[in-house]
Design a protein around this motif. Structure first.
Motif, PDB file in Angstrom:
ATOM      1  N   LEU A  32      -2.884 -93.454 -60.549  1.00 17.03           N
ATOM      2  CA  LEU A  32      -3.283 -94.489 -61.505  1.00 17.03           C
ATOM      3  C   LEU A  32      -4.363 -95.390 -60.911  1.00 17.03           C
ATOM      4  O   LEU A  32      -4.394 -95.631 -59.702  1.00 17.03           O
ATOM      5  CB  LEU A  32      -2.072 -95.356 -61.886  1.00 17.03           C
ATOM      6  CG  LEU A  32      -0.883 -94.614 -62.489  1.00 17.03           C
ATOM      7  CD1 LEU A  32       0.285 -95.569 -62.688  1.00 17.03           C
ATOM      8  CD2 LEU A  32      -1.269 -93.968 -63.813  1.00 17.03           C
ATOM      9  N   TYR A  33      -5.223 -95.876 -61.793  1.00 11.82           N
ATOM     10  CA  TYR A  33      -6.193 -96.889 -61.372  1.00 11.82           C
ATOM     11  C   TYR A  33      -6.194 -98.019 -62.393  1.00 11.82           C
ATOM     12  O   TYR A  33      -6.465 -97.810 -63.577  1.00 11.82           O
ATOM     13  CB  TYR A  33      -7.606 -96.312 -61.268  1.00 11.82           C
ATOM     14  CG  TYR A  33      -8.645 -97.358 -60.894  1.00 11.82           C
ATOM     15  CD1 TYR A  33      -8.756 -97.818 -59.591  1.00 11.82           C
ATOM     16  CD2 TYR A  33      -9.485 -97.897 -61.858  1.00 11.82           C
ATOM     17  CE1 TYR A  33      -9.696 -98.795 -59.240  1.00 11.82           C
ATOM     18  CE2 TYR A  33     -10.429 -98.876 -61.525  1.00 11.82           C
ATOM     19  CZ  TYR A  33     -10.519 -99.321 -60.209  1.00 11.82           C
ATOM     20  OH  TYR A  33     -11.444-100.280 -59.870  1.00 11.82           O
ATOM     21  N   GLY A  82     -18.721 -95.205 -69.895  1.00 16.07           N
ATOM     22  CA  GLY A  82     -19.637 -94.909 -68.798  1.00 16.07           C
ATOM     23  C   GLY A  82     -19.391 -95.718 -67.543  1.00 16.07           C
ATOM     24  O   GLY A  82     -20.048 -95.515 -66.525  1.00 16.07           O
ATOM     25  N   SER A  83     -18.431 -96.656 -67.592  1.00 16.74           N
ATOM     26  CA  SER A  83     -18.168 -97.482 -66.413  1.00 16.74           C
ATOM     27  C   SER A  83     -17.571 -96.638 -65.288  1.00 16.74           C
ATOM     28  O   SER A  83     -16.722 -95.779 -65.527  1.00 16.74           O
ATOM     29  CB  SER A  83     -17.189 -98.601 -66.772  1.00 16.74           C
ATOM     30  OG  SER A  83     -16.667 -99.181 -65.588  1.00 16.74           O
ATOM     31  N   PRO A  84     -18.018 -96.888 -64.062  1.00 17.49           N
ATOM     32  CA  PRO A  84     -17.402 -96.179 -62.931  1.00 17.49           C
ATOM     33  C   PRO A  84     -15.914 -96.491 -62.793  1.00 17.49           C
ATOM     34  O   PRO A  84     -15.183 -95.713 -62.180  1.00 17.49           O
ATOM     35  CB  PRO A  84     -18.193 -96.689 -61.717  1.00 17.49           C
ATOM     36  CG  PRO A  84     -18.878 -97.931 -62.176  1.00 17.49           C
ATOM     37  CD  PRO A  84     -19.092 -97.795 -63.641  1.00 17.49           C
ATOM     38  N   GLU A 103     -12.634 -91.119 -62.596  1.00 16.94           N
ATOM     39  CA  GLU A 103     -11.759 -90.720 -61.496  1.00 16.94           C
ATOM     40  C   GLU A 103     -12.549 -90.187 -60.294  1.00 16.94           C
ATOM     41  O   GLU A 103     -12.199 -90.466 -59.141  1.00 16.94           O
ATOM     42  CB  GLU A 103     -10.814 -89.648 -62.041  1.00 16.94           C
ATOM     43  CG  GLU A 103      -9.763 -89.208 -61.080  1.00 16.94           C
ATOM     44  CD  GLU A 103      -8.885 -88.113 -61.710  1.00 16.94           C
ATOM     45  OE1 GLU A 103      -8.857 -88.004 -62.947  1.00 16.94           O
ATOM     46  OE2 GLU A 103      -8.260 -87.380 -60.933  1.00 16.94           O
ATOM     47  N   ASP A 104     -13.612 -89.444 -60.560  1.00 17.52           N
ATOM     48  CA  ASP A 104     -14.363 -88.840 -59.464  1.00 17.52           C
ATOM     49  C   ASP A 104     -15.072 -89.899 -58.619  1.00 17.52           C
ATOM     50  O   ASP A 104     -15.148 -89.796 -57.403  1.00 17.52           O
ATOM     51  CB  ASP A 104     -15.400 -87.849 -60.013  1.00 17.52           C
ATOM     52  CG  ASP A 104     -14.713 -86.673 -60.716  1.00 17.52           C
ATOM     53  OD1 ASP A 104     -13.570 -86.340 -60.305  1.00 17.52           O
ATOM     54  OD2 ASP A 104     -15.279 -86.144 -61.681  1.00 17.52           O
ATOM     55  N   VAL A 105     -15.574 -90.926 -59.289  1.00 14.14           N
ATOM     56  CA  VAL A 105     -16.244 -92.004 -58.558  1.00 14.14           C
ATOM     57  C   VAL A 105     -15.224 -92.831 -57.786  1.00 14.14           C
ATOM     58  O   VAL A 105     -15.451 -93.255 -56.653  1.00 14.14           O
ATOM     59  CB  VAL A 105     -17.022 -92.917 -59.543  1.00 14.14           C
ATOM     60  CG1 VAL A 105     -17.656 -94.086 -58.800  1.00 14.14           C
ATOM     61  CG2 VAL A 105     -18.063 -92.115 -60.298  1.00 14.14           C
ATOM     62  N   LEU A 106     -14.073 -93.047 -58.399  1.00 14.50           N
ATOM     63  CA  LEU A 106     -13.078 -93.958 -57.820  1.00 14.50           C
ATOM     64  C   LEU A 106     -12.431 -93.387 -56.563  1.00 14.50           C
ATOM     65  O   LEU A 106     -12.190 -94.102 -55.594  1.00 14.50           O
ATOM     66  CB  LEU A 106     -12.003 -94.288 -58.860  1.00 14.50           C
ATOM     67  CG  LEU A 106     -12.500 -95.155 -60.015  1.00 14.50           C
ATOM     68  CD1 LEU A 106     -11.499 -95.152 -61.159  1.00 14.50           C
ATOM     69  CD2 LEU A 106     -12.773 -96.570 -59.538  1.00 14.50           C
ATOM     70  N   GLY A 107     -12.135 -92.102 -56.582  1.00 14.77           N
ATOM     71  CA  GLY A 107     -11.604 -91.440 -55.394  1.00 14.77           C
ATOM     72  C   GLY A 107     -10.442 -92.172 -54.759  1.00 14.77           C
ATOM     73  O   GLY A 107      -9.378 -92.330 -55.345  1.00 14.77           O
ATOM     74  N   GLY A 117      -4.424 -95.827 -56.258  1.00 15.09           N
ATOM     75  CA  GLY A 117      -3.259 -96.068 -55.414  1.00 15.09           C
ATOM     76  C   GLY A 117      -3.491 -97.107 -54.328  1.00 15.09           C
ATOM     77  O   GLY A 117      -2.667 -97.257 -53.418  1.00 15.09           O
ATOM     78  N   GLU A 118      -4.585 -97.859 -54.421  1.00 13.59           N
ATOM     79  CA  GLU A 118      -4.900 -98.856 -53.399  1.00 13.59           C
ATOM     80  C   GLU A 118      -3.803 -99.917 -53.273  1.00 13.59           C
ATOM     81  O   GLU A 118      -3.446-100.334 -52.170  1.00 13.59           O
ATOM     82  CB  GLU A 118      -6.243 -99.519 -53.755  1.00 13.59           C
ATOM     83  CG  GLU A 118      -6.676-100.653 -52.836  1.00 13.59           C
ATOM     84  CD  GLU A 118      -7.130-100.177 -51.465  1.00 13.59           C
ATOM     85  OE1 GLU A 118      -7.109 -98.962 -51.220  1.00 13.59           O
ATOM     86  OE2 GLU A 118      -7.482-101.040 -50.638  1.00 13.59           O
TER      87      GLU A 118
END
Lengths: 531, 112
Positions: B56-57, B68-70, B74-78, B82-83
């Motif tokens: 989850l983010y 279009g927001s990063p 998911e690919d951008v967030l990497g 789970g931070e």
């Protein structure tokens, strides 16, 4: 339709509710705990965490702490209650440590003055479960039950993750621990706190107290709603053009910032007063302040970031159900109140309980209320229970979202609620009273889980009316209540009770000499009637 | 607000559906939760802390991000997924974040 019986029913699964459930179970009661959301994540403690009013049992240190708190609270607190709360909190935090809560250490000794929310509440849930308490998650209560003498006897509501299936729990003692009301402002963790418990209790005639102390706002980065104050001790504030905002001290900056924001200025913060060697510790202390900044790409030590003020209402404000016994009894027999649904004037007087005092209050009042409800239940047969309650349970036509928006328009703006004027309060009340008449006459729309939204809309409306009625009844500024340019008045060193739904009333707490007591009830909002 | 449920990471345990205090998720047909009521999200990060799969983010914004927001990619967030769980110190081999709690340093500064 699910039906259950219990000795004690606890509504709400935040800290106060879980401590109440544990105390009732320890006293031998069969306990059901129903949470609107999920016991373990619901409410501002789970997401925010808190410091604690934690004073070791050194009589001198405790007397000093109580005396200082009494003065800080505008002399409306109760010193005997403060002493009880400090004592019980100390003991209960010792229990937490014994159960394995991982406190930090300093110089080889555990430091027990702060609780990280997710860890604390996950452990409380586990403890409650192990104590044999039946936990019902996503079971918002919509109304209380009473027996034929008007004594609280359980609650009913809907199971929102089971197609809104109705549920009923009949119980011989009921603890309300449903939290305060932040008016769906979005302040993180508080959106479950819509004043549902206050409304249910008021439908049984419960009285409230301290509702004028409801204008609690907190600073958050403008992009989010992360209202954490402690780190702002390191903040420098500037206007859009870079001009430094002159504030007496960074933590006391709130009023100045509120003035600027109310005037339409943009205000920016930067934590550049934080010594470099403390910055890692700041992150470790409050990861949930820094995470949303990190995610937004803001380095708060380097970058200026815009701030806003978010209403926290009676979550961090003080008002709530009036407490009339050491066991946290309300004015409704069989109904006990713990945590933020109860007035915190006893420990906080006219000022915000912030995290530390409210955190201690949740622990202590939960324990008192749980024990009290268990004792009450033990002396009472299983009651024959019938539903109570008015606005909400029956369907109607008004759109709950429109009602919520109308209430928010009166209570969220800084120039209406933070900086109060008598004319402004009267105008707001006229609109809110008209809104209440409409929702009583027309009913609120919504079926299934929509009944909860209808109920929340009614609860917000009632809450705003009590807050502003009490505010009009206090013709001065004291603590969280700022009224025009009226200064504090020594002759108004008393509490104000408020109650009623269709006909709200206020009355001052009787002074010790009954010959000086005013007429018992004022059914109009003219403050002159009270003084 | 919650923006991403990673179907690639999700183990369909339903924990986020259960723990969300404002009941934002619904179980999708394939078992992967869907964000059914984003408007009810209060950005409290509790789902992110409790998700055992870091699937989850929760974006830091009180409003939904634009297309279009990063923050919804998911690919951008990497590793950003789970931070919060990492900070809370949950998961195998981690130290509970509460052991590192330093609030006492800052409340003490205010008293002095």
């Amino acid at each position: 339709m699910s039906e259950r019986e219990a000795d004690v029913l606890v509504l709400g699964g935040g800290p106060a509710g879980t401590w109440a459930a544990l105390a009732a179970a320890d006293a031998g009661a069969r306990v059901v705990l129903a949470d609107k959301g999920y016991c373990g994540t619901s409410g501002p403690t789970a997401s925010g965490g808190n410091n604690l009013w934690y004073v070791p049992p050194d009589p001198e240190a405790r007397a000093t702490a109580v005396a200082a708190r009494f003065e800080a609270g505008g002399r409306l607190g109760d010193r005997a209650w403060m002493a009880r709360v400090v004592d019980e909190t100390y003991r209960r935090v010792g229990d937490l440590a014994a159960w394995g809560y991982p406190f930090p250490s300093e110089d080889g000794a555990e430091v027990r003055g702060s609780l990280q929310g997710p860890e604390y509440m996950r452990r409380m849930r586990r403890r409650v479960h192990r104590a044999g308490v039946t936990i019902l998650d996503h079971h918002p209560a919509l109304r209380l039950l009473v027996d034929d003498r008007g004594v609280a006897a359980g609650a009913s509501g809907l199971a929102r993750q089971r197609d809104a299936e109705p549920w009923t729990v009949r119980a011989a003692g009921v603890v309300l621990a449903t939290g305060g009301c932040a008016f769906l402002s979005g302040a993180f963790g508080t959106n479950v706190d819509t004043g549902d418990g206050h409304l249910m209790a008021a439908e049984l005639g419960a009285e409230l107290s301290g509702m004028e102390f409801s204008a609690a706002y907190a600073l958050s980065p403008a992009h989010g709603a992360h209202t954490k104050g402690l780190m702002m001790q390191f903040a420098t504030y500037t206007l859009g053009d870079g001009t430094l905002v002159d504030v007496p001290d960074p933590l006391g900056a709130r009023e100045r910032i509120a003035e600027l924001l109310a005037a339409g200025e943009r205000v920016f913060a930067r934590l550049d007063r934080a010594p470099a060697e403390l910055r890692e510790a700041m992150r470790q202390a409050q990861p949930n302040y820094f995470l949303p900044l990190d995610k937004a790409g803001i380095d708060p030590f380097r970058d200026r970031y815009p701030v806003r003020m978010v209403l926290e209402g009676t979550v961090r404000g003080t008002g709530g159900l009036r407490i009339v016994g050491d066991d946290c009894a309300t004015t409704v027999p069989g109904l006990f109140a713990a945590g933020d649904v109860a007035t915190r004037e006893l420990v906080s007087g006219a000022v915000s309980g912030g995290g530390a005092y409210n955190g201690a209050w949740a622990i202590a009042s939960g324990t008192f209320a749980g024990r009290g409800a268990a004792r009450f239940a033990a002396g009472r047969g299983r009651p024959h229970a019938v539903p109570s309650g008015g606005a909400g349970p029956a369907g109607g036509t008004l759109d709950p979202a429109a009602v919520v928006a109308a209430v928010q328009a009166e209570v969220l703006p800084l120039d209406r609620n933070y900086f109060r004027t008598r004319d402004g309060l009267r105008r707001s009340l006229a609109r809110l009273d008209a809104l209440w008449r409409r929702l009583s006459a027309e009913g609120l729309a919504g079926t299934g889980r929509g009944r909860l939204r209808a109920r929340e809309a009614a609860a917000l409306t009632a809450h705003a009316r009590w807050a502003y009625r009490a505010a009009l009844a206090r013709e001065e500024s004291r603590g969280l209540h700022r009224l025009e340019d009226l200064p504090l008045r020594a002759d108004l060193e008393h509490r104000i009770r408020v109650g009623g739904l269709d006909e709200p009333w206020t009355v001052r707490e009787p002074p010790e000499d009954p010959r000086l007591a005013p007429p018992p009830v004022s059914r109009d909002d003219a403050p002159g009637a009270l003084t | 607000m919650i923006e991403v449920v990673s179907a690639a990471r999700c183990v369909t345990c339903d924990i986020c559906i259960r723990v969300c205090p404002t009941d934002v998720f619904e179980r999708g047909a394939d078992g992967v939760p869907v964000i059914a009521r984003q408007g009810d999200c209060q950005t409290c990060f509790m789902c992110e802390a409790h998700c055992p799969a870091d699937a989850l983010y929760v974006a830091p914004f009180a409003d939904p991000v634009p297309p279009g927001s990063p923050h919804a990619d998911e690919d951008v967030l990497g590793a950003a997924l789970g931070e919060y769980r990492r900070l809370v110190g949950w998961g195998g081999g981690r130290t509970p974040g509460s052991r590192l709690d330093k609030n006492h340093l800052f409340t003490r500064r205010l008293r002095s």
